[in-house]
Design an enzyme around this catalytic site. Structure first.
Site, PDB file in Angstrom:
ATOM      1  N   ARG A 100      66.495  51.251  28.135  1.00  0.00           N
ATOM      2  CA  ARG A 100      65.831  49.809  27.766  1.00  0.00           C
ATOM      3  C   ARG A 100      65.009  49.888  26.493  1.00  0.00           C
ATOM      4  O   ARG A 100      64.078  50.702  26.483  1.00  0.00           O
ATOM      5  CB  ARG A 100      65.050  49.481  29.199  1.00  0.00           C
ATOM      6  CG  ARG A 100      64.118  48.434  29.033  1.00  0.00           C
ATOM      7  CD  ARG A 100      63.167  47.740  30.071  1.00  0.00           C
ATOM      8  NE  ARG A 100      62.824  46.552  29.735  1.00  0.00           N
ATOM      9  CZ  ARG A 100      61.185  46.457  29.622  1.00  0.00           C
ATOM     10  NH1 ARG A 100      60.555  47.158  30.388  1.00  0.00           N
ATOM     11  NH2 ARG A 100      60.804  45.169  29.334  1.00  0.00           N
ATOM     12  N   HIS A 145      59.466  41.660  23.637  1.00  0.00           N
ATOM     13  CA  HIS A 145      58.339  42.672  24.106  1.00  0.00           C
ATOM     14  C   HIS A 145      57.190  42.379  23.028  1.00  0.00           C
ATOM     15  O   HIS A 145      56.685  43.405  22.320  1.00  0.00           O
ATOM     16  CB  HIS A 145      58.913  44.063  24.052  1.00  0.00           C
ATOM     17  CG  HIS A 145      57.897  44.609  24.974  1.00  0.00           C
ATOM     18  ND1 HIS A 145      58.779  45.650  26.096  1.00  0.00           N
ATOM     19  CD2 HIS A 145      56.752  45.190  25.064  1.00  0.00           C
ATOM     20  CE1 HIS A 145      57.881  46.251  26.750  1.00  0.00           C
ATOM     21  NE2 HIS A 145      56.519  45.941  26.074  1.00  0.00           N
ATOM     22  N   TYR A 333      52.753  49.871  37.894  1.00  0.00           N
ATOM     23  CA  TYR A 333      51.777  51.026  37.512  1.00  0.00           C
ATOM     24  C   TYR A 333      50.860  51.417  38.503  1.00  0.00           C
ATOM     25  O   TYR A 333      50.533  52.402  38.865  1.00  0.00           O
ATOM     26  CB  TYR A 333      51.146  50.827  36.196  1.00  0.00           C
ATOM     27  CG  TYR A 333      52.289  50.720  35.013  1.00  0.00           C
ATOM     28  CD1 TYR A 333      52.750  49.719  34.384  1.00  0.00           C
ATOM     29  CD2 TYR A 333      52.442  52.219  34.388  1.00  0.00           C
ATOM     30  CE1 TYR A 333      53.747  49.683  33.619  1.00  0.00           C
ATOM     31  CE2 TYR A 333      53.181  51.922  33.053  1.00  0.00           C
ATOM     32  CZ  TYR A 333      53.835  50.978  32.746  1.00  0.00           C
ATOM     33  OH  TYR A 333      54.752  50.815  31.757  1.00  0.00           O
TER      34      TYR A 333
HETATM   35  C1  PNW Z   1      53.122  47.346  29.986  1.00  0.00           C
HETATM   36  N1  PNW Z   1      48.571  46.577  34.502  1.00  0.00           N
HETATM   37  O1  PNW Z   1      52.049  46.662  30.194  1.00  0.00           O
HETATM   38  C2  PNW Z   1      53.828  47.203  28.829  1.00  0.00           C
HETATM   39  O2  PNW Z   1      55.119  46.578  29.205  1.00  0.00           O
HETATM   40  C3  PNW Z   1      54.170  48.182  28.046  1.00  0.00           C
HETATM   41  O3  PNW Z   1      54.375  47.910  26.718  1.00  0.00           O
HETATM   42  C4  PNW Z   1      52.866  49.331  28.010  1.00  0.00           C
HETATM   43  O4  PNW Z   1      53.020  50.340  26.811  1.00  0.00           O
HETATM   44  C5  PNW Z   1      52.832  49.779  29.404  1.00  0.00           C
HETATM   45  O5  PNW Z   1      52.574  48.833  30.308  1.00  0.00           O
HETATM   46  C6  PNW Z   1      51.529  50.790  29.550  1.00  0.00           C
HETATM   47  O6  PNW Z   1      50.339  50.313  29.264  1.00  0.00           O
HETATM   48  C7  PNW Z   1      51.132  46.807  31.330  1.00  0.00           C
HETATM   49  O7  PNW Z   1      47.253  46.487  34.375  1.00  0.00           O
HETATM   50  C8  PNW Z   1      49.629  46.775  31.042  1.00  0.00           C
HETATM   51  O8  PNW Z   1      48.918  46.908  35.850  1.00  0.00           O
HETATM   52  C9  PNW Z   1      48.806  46.419  32.107  1.00  0.00           C
HETATM   53  C10 PNW Z   1      49.296  46.682  33.393  1.00  0.00           C
HETATM   54  C11 PNW Z   1      50.865  46.749  33.505  1.00  0.00           C
HETATM   55  C12 PNW Z   1      51.567  46.765  32.424  1.00  0.00           C
END
Ligand code: PNW
Length: 504
Positions: A100, A145, A333
């Site tokens: 991806r 993105h 996450y």
């Molecule tokens: C993602 N949360 O962002 C993005 O898609 C990526 O570009 C980034 O590098 C990656 O996560 C790591 O940060 C997020 O708070 C930011 O749950 C915050 C969250 C989830 C995804």
């Protein structure tokens, strides 16, 4: 004598238990796919070469280095614009089914519009796609993105309704140029993140107008997504036969107690953070979640606005956006605990005040190197079940899941994270019957982690930012993920990968 027998029995029981732990092989089905992800601004570099236009992240990091944790930017990043062949080698080494990556809009259209298509931008993505296919790796392409052409930001960026048409024009170029070889498309990555943090917070373009611009952004992103889905149906689907989806991020929202108030607050949080984008696309009735409509309308009225701060769709737009997906991309996450907030009488317009909840994380949850990211595998299973039950069990591709740690090649904590989250995913699929078709680890490489610069490392491969060649070196977790991607099973010698966890 007696004691010795007891000890022997205990030893036998202990070793059996251990054997059954290490020998339990969890496998995913034959059609289940494994991949890894990256994004253009985070890895490409080459920010101003070969005809590329300026993006909002170029402008923002150059104008406000002090806002980025390590005062860094993505000018060079992992230099993947030059080194994409090395990246594909790593993907091959990992044995993944798909990669991806995202396309940089200003690299394809330096002026933002289709009056000027940058040949070298097209060449670059053609080369990458062809190199992937030569190595039997399926490309999964994110159209957006977060690196908007700066020139479109001068028009208000995603707060301007005309963006929906300009995005569809851009998508048309992508379908024309790459659609013969790309079968899986994602229109947007995480509108919640870039609308909330970009237009209502501190990320580029630094809008800081929460409660206004974030809602305008979300509105136009949903309209843009609907238009691109219609475009694909009308002009490309018959010939190209691909799939088009969108990636939404879902952090699990768990009520802090079982009380009705806390459960209601958690559901409100899910609807504001996830339903905002999922309800218009994935439900039979379409449009924004009723709770969002109600709360923002009421707050706007109380705050003496002439109309709601949450824009209205036309009925044609509701129809177009409804059902506009072939699969759902899901980023997950972490988890938050939720209780009601005390903002009911607030006069300050903001997303947080409209949502009206308090979130927290438990002190005992294992930490990562990102303040917001705690290790809570059970939240993943709950999130997937909530999506299944709320949106009629859609086909899901997990498009991101991962953990940040300090630099270093020995990363048993990352192995442990992947193992825990994949076990939760396995339960969600095989016990709870959630329809999940694949899993993507974020990220292949360490990369420019937005406002955190290079300080937070998510890669299976470490990148040396001191070396001109941006040397990539596999971490322990790369060999662990390779074992999974190549067999479809969690390895039964897991212990070999994490034996140092406790002392690490
Ligand atoms: C993602 N949360 O962002 C993005 O898609 C990526 O570009 C980034 O590098 C990656 O996560 C790591 O940060 C997020 O708070 C930011 O749950 C915050 C969250 C989830 C995804």
């Amino acid at each position: 004598m007696k004691l010795q027998i007891i000890v022997t029995i205990l030893t036998v029981i202990w070793s059996r238990t251990n054997a059954s732990i290490t020998n339990t092989k969890l496998c995913f089905g034959e059609n289940f796919r494994f991949g890894v992800a990256t994004a253009s601004y985070q890895i490409e570099g080459g920010w101003n070469v070969s005809g590329k236009g300026e993006s909002i992240w170029d402008r923002y990091t150059h104008e406000h280095p002090e806002r980025v944790f390590d005062h860094n930017n993505g000018d060079v990043a992992d230099d993947s614009y030059q080194r994409y062949k090395e990246d594909v080698k790593l993907l091959k080494e990992l044995g993944v089914n798909f990669y991806r990556f995202s396309i940089s809009w200003p690299r394809i259209l330096p002026t933002g519009f289709i009056n000027d298509v940058n040949k070298d931008g097209i060449r670059y993505y053609n080369d990458l796609i062809d190199e992937l296919r030569r190595n039997d790796i399926e490309p999964l392409v994110t159209m957006y993105h977060w690196d908007l052409p700066q020139i479109l930001q001068e028009l208000g960026g995603w707060t301007n309704p005309v963006m929906a048409d300009y995005f569809a024009d851009y998508a048309k170029v992508l379908f024309n140029e790459f659609g013969d070889r790309v079968q899986f498309w994602l229109t947007f990555n995480e509108p919640l993140s870039f609308c909330q943090d970009g237009y209502g917070g501190n990320d580029a373009p630094g809008g800081q107008a929460s409660g206004f611009e974030d809602y305008m952004c979300g509105h136009n992103v949903l309209r843009a997504h609907g238009k691109v889905y219609t475009l694909y149906n009308k002009e490309y689907r018959d010939q190209q036969q691909g799939s088009v989806g969108i990636t939404l991020d879902i952090a699990w929202m768990e009520p802090i107690t079982t009380s009705q108030e806390d459960q209601d607050a958690a559901e409100t949080a899910r609807q504001f953070t996830y339903g905002w984008f999922a309800h218009p696309i994935l439900t039979d009735e379409g449009d924004y979640p009723p709770i969002m409509r109600k709360r923002i309308d009421e707050n706007s009225k109380r705050q003496n606005f002439a109309r709601s701060r949450l824009p209205q769709f036309t009925s044609e737009e509701i129809q177009e956006i409804k059902g506009s997906f072939d699969f759902l991309g899901l980023n997950h996450y972490t988890t938050f605990m939720v209780s009601p907030g005390d903002n009911k009488t607030s006069t300050v317009p903001s997303f947080q005040n409209d949502m009206g909840v308090k979130t927290s994380q438990k002190a005992e949850w294992p930490k990562s190197n990102s303040t917001w990211l705690k290790v809570v595998p059970w939240g993943f299973r709950k999130a997937l079940n909530w999506v299944k039950n709320t949106y009629n069990n859609p086909n899901i591709l997990v498009t991101e899941n991962g953990i940040s740690l300090h630099p270093g090649l020995h990363d048993p904590k990352r192995v442990n994270y992947i193992d825990g989250y994949l076990r939760a995913l396995h339960d969600a699929i095989y016990k709870d019957k959630c329809r999940v078709i694949g899993y993507t680890y974020w990220s292949l490489l360490d990369n420019f982690e937005w406002m955190r610069g290079y300080s937070e490392r998510f890669g299976l491969y470490e990148v040396d930012y001191e070396s001109p060649s941006r040397t990539r070196t596999p971490r322990l977790s790369a060999s662990y993920f390779r074992a999974i991607a190549t067999t479809g099973c969690l390895p039964n010698d897991y212990i070999n990968y994490v034996e140092y966890t406790l002392t690490d």
